[in-house]
Design an enzyme around this catalytic site. Sequence first.
Site, PDB file in Angstrom:
ATOM      1  N   HIS A 189       2.636   3.164  -8.895  1.00 41.32           N
ATOM      2  CA  HIS A 189       2.420   1.734  -9.169  1.00 41.32           C
ATOM      3  C   HIS A 189       3.627   1.156  -9.922  1.00 41.32           C
ATOM      4  O   HIS A 189       4.050   0.034  -9.669  1.00 41.32           O
ATOM      5  CB  HIS A 189       1.145   1.516  -9.985  1.00 41.32           C
ATOM      6  CG  HIS A 189      -0.106   1.920  -9.246  1.00 41.32           C
ATOM      7  ND1 HIS A 189      -0.329   1.586  -7.936  1.00 41.32           N
ATOM      8  CD2 HIS A 189      -1.198   2.639  -9.642  1.00 41.32           C
ATOM      9  CE1 HIS A 189      -1.497   2.070  -7.540  1.00 41.32           C
ATOM     10  NE2 HIS A 189      -2.046   2.723  -8.558  1.00 41.32           N
TER      11      HIS A 189
ATOM     12  N   LEU B  29      10.560 -20.891  -4.579  1.00 43.38           N
ATOM     13  CA  LEU B  29       9.577 -19.959  -4.009  1.00 43.38           C
ATOM     14  C   LEU B  29       8.270 -19.946  -4.811  1.00 43.38           C
ATOM     15  O   LEU B  29       8.295 -19.883  -6.046  1.00 43.38           O
ATOM     16  CB  LEU B  29      10.174 -18.542  -4.014  1.00 43.38           C
ATOM     17  CG  LEU B  29       9.235 -17.408  -3.622  1.00 43.38           C
ATOM     18  CD1 LEU B  29       9.005 -17.388  -2.107  1.00 43.38           C
ATOM     19  CD2 LEU B  29       9.783 -16.051  -4.075  1.00 43.38           C
TER      20      LEU B  29
ATOM     21  N   ASP C 117       0.831  -1.208   0.000  1.00 47.39           N
ATOM     22  CA  ASP C 117       0.000   0.000   0.000  1.00 47.39           C
ATOM     23  C   ASP C 117       0.867   1.262   0.000  1.00 47.39           C
ATOM     24  O   ASP C 117       1.978   1.254   0.533  1.00 47.39           O
ATOM     25  CB  ASP C 117      -0.900  -0.036   1.248  1.00 47.39           C
ATOM     26  CG  ASP C 117      -2.078   0.909   1.117  1.00 47.39           C
ATOM     27  OD1 ASP C 117      -2.295   1.473   0.025  1.00 47.39           O
ATOM     28  OD2 ASP C 117      -2.784   1.089   2.134  1.00 47.39           O
TER      29      ASP C 117
HETATM   30  C1  FPP Z   1      -2.204   0.200  -3.235  1.00 47.35           C
HETATM   31  O1  FPP Z   1      -1.647   1.495  -3.201  1.00 47.35           O
HETATM   32  C2  FPP Z   1      -1.614  -0.525  -4.328  1.00 47.35           C
HETATM   33  C3  FPP Z   1      -2.304  -1.127  -5.328  1.00 47.35           C
HETATM   34  C4  FPP Z   1      -3.770  -1.114  -5.440  1.00 47.35           C
HETATM   35  C5  FPP Z   1      -1.605  -1.801  -6.429  1.00 47.35           C
HETATM   36  C6  FPP Z   1      -0.414  -2.578  -5.995  1.00 47.35           C
HETATM   37  C7  FPP Z   1       0.363  -2.941  -7.170  1.00 47.35           C
HETATM   38  C8  FPP Z   1       1.709  -2.939  -7.224  1.00 47.35           C
HETATM   39  C9  FPP Z   1       2.580  -2.613  -6.087  1.00 47.35           C
HETATM   40  C10 FPP Z   1       2.408  -3.356  -8.441  1.00 47.35           C
HETATM   41  C11 FPP Z   1       2.049  -4.768  -8.718  1.00 47.35           C
HETATM   42  C12 FPP Z   1       3.006  -5.411  -9.518  1.00 47.35           C
HETATM   43  C13 FPP Z   1       2.769  -6.503 -10.232  1.00 47.35           C
HETATM   44  C14 FPP Z   1       3.892  -7.241 -10.729  1.00 47.35           C
HETATM   45  C15 FPP Z   1       1.423  -6.981 -10.567  1.00 47.35           C
HETATM   46  P1  FPP Z   1      -2.618   2.736  -3.404  1.00 47.35           P
HETATM   47  O2  FPP Z   1      -2.697   3.032  -4.835  1.00 47.35           O
HETATM   48  O3  FPP Z   1      -3.932   2.463  -2.756  1.00 47.35           O
HETATM   49  O4  FPP Z   1      -1.830   3.840  -2.634  1.00 47.35           O
HETATM   50  P2  FPP Z   1      -2.479   5.057  -1.808  1.00 47.35           P
HETATM   51  O5  FPP Z   1      -3.229   4.427  -0.666  1.00 47.35           O
HETATM   52  O6  FPP Z   1      -1.278   5.823  -1.371  1.00 47.35           O
HETATM   53  O7  FPP Z   1      -3.367   5.801  -2.740  1.00 47.35           O
END
Ligand code: FPP
Length: 258
Positions: free
Chosen positions: A55, A149, A38
């Site tokens: 992201h 893994l 997050d």
């Molecule tokens: C939450 O942060 C994150 C997500 C909804 C997406 C997570 C995805 C990745 C870390 C990349 C994934 C990688 C692969 C390989 C599939 P947020 O956007 O809610 O952050 P915020 O709370 O600060 O707005």
Amino acid sequence: MLEKFSFRKEKTDSKGSVYSLEQIDRSSVPNHIAIIMDGNGRWAKKRGLPRVAGHHEGMKVVRKIVKASNEVGIRALTLYAFSTENWKRPKTEVDYLMKLPEEFLGTFLPELIEANVQVRVMGNKDQLPPHTRNAITKAISETRTNDGLILNFALNYGSRFEIIEGIKSLLKESNEGKLNIEEINEEVFERFLLSAGLKDPDLLIRTSGEIRLSNFMLWQLAYSELWFTDILWPDFNENHFYQAIVEYQRRTRRFGGV
Ligand code: FPP
């Protein structure tokens, strides 16, 4: 008393490089670690960048943590990449998030194969765009026989969806006479969950300072140790990961016993 309370938030500083691989006790490494990644949006906002830049940076951290998991000898790593609720986000962001598995696997699949990693995906795959589904199907198929893994992406995953779907399949088997209601117990029910075949996570990590589960592995996290940090996911690194493991190893797990 208070220091043993699992919900406490660990004090990690953003440089936090004090924890290293050497500090991990190799005799009690967690079998399965699950992570709620997050804080991508906030990371980007702080830099005046669009959310999707967060992201993209977060995707690079996935690579780092996969490598670190391999070094530590973790058996399974489950990453919450997209929730069933994330469809509510603006279309441009959803479209971007749906391209990330393709980009990640397009770039790193050879590296994952080389490292003997087995890719799995748990979630509702039917709703994914074809390009996302194709990328994950290829990765799953090409890593199927790897026995290192297990890298399990929770993609279009929601725990309530998983439980309801599990109940439907279970009832179907029961109606077809393949399963006797008297036989249903926790072990049987787990076979109907999307995580079937994986042990429950020993440790859950959530970044960005939020202290909630957000519909993630509600059944499987029943006795997991929970570790929260204020670090935003794109800033999370191996040292933070080692810190979470070292602190997990200091805890006493009682599973409801004494
Ligand atoms: C939450 O942060 C994150 C997500 C909804 C997406 C997570 C995805 C990745 C870390 C990349 C994934 C990688 C692969 C390989 C599939 P947020 O956007 O809610 O952050 P915020 O709370 O600060 O707005």
